[in-house]
Design a protein around this motif. Sequence first.
Motif, short mmCIF file in Angstrom:
data_model
loop_
_atom_site.label_atom_id
_atom_site.label_comp_id
_atom_site.label_asym_id
_atom_site.label_seq_id
_atom_site.Cartn_x
_atom_site.Cartn_y
_atom_site.Cartn_z
N TRP A 6 29.33 35.58 42.32
CA TRP A 6 29.52 36.98 42.71
C TRP A 6 28.90 37.92 41.68
O TRP A 6 28.25 38.90 42.03
CB TRP A 6 31.00 37.31 42.89
N PHE A 9 25.16 37.80 42.09
CA PHE A 9 24.78 38.54 43.29
C PHE A 9 24.88 40.05 43.06
O PHE A 9 23.98 40.80 43.44
CB PHE A 9 25.66 38.15 44.48
N TYR A 18 24.92 35.14 47.13
CA TYR A 18 26.00 35.60 48.02
C TYR A 18 26.44 34.48 48.95
O TYR A 18 27.64 34.27 49.16
CB TYR A 18 25.52 36.80 48.84
N TYR A 21 28.53 32.14 47.03
CA TYR A 21 29.85 32.72 46.85
C TYR A 21 30.71 32.52 48.09
O TYR A 21 31.87 32.12 48.01
CB TYR A 21 29.73 34.21 46.52
#
Length: 50
Positions: A6, A9, A18, A21
Motif C-alpha cells: 500500500w 502504491f 495495488y 495489496y
Amino acid sequence: MKDFSWTYFSKTGDVDAYLLYKQVSGQPGMDTDIQDEDQSNEEPLEGWNG
C-alpha cells in the motif's frame, strides 16, 4: 507485505502494487475467474491478453 504494497502504491501509483495489496488483504472484487453467464459465450476482445 500489505503495508509495504500500500505504501509503495500510494507513493508511486503502481497498479501492480495495488493489485498485490488487494490480493494480500483478501478483499473481494478482484476475482477475474467469475464471469456472468451472459458474457461466457462471447469472444474475447481483439488484442486482449486476459
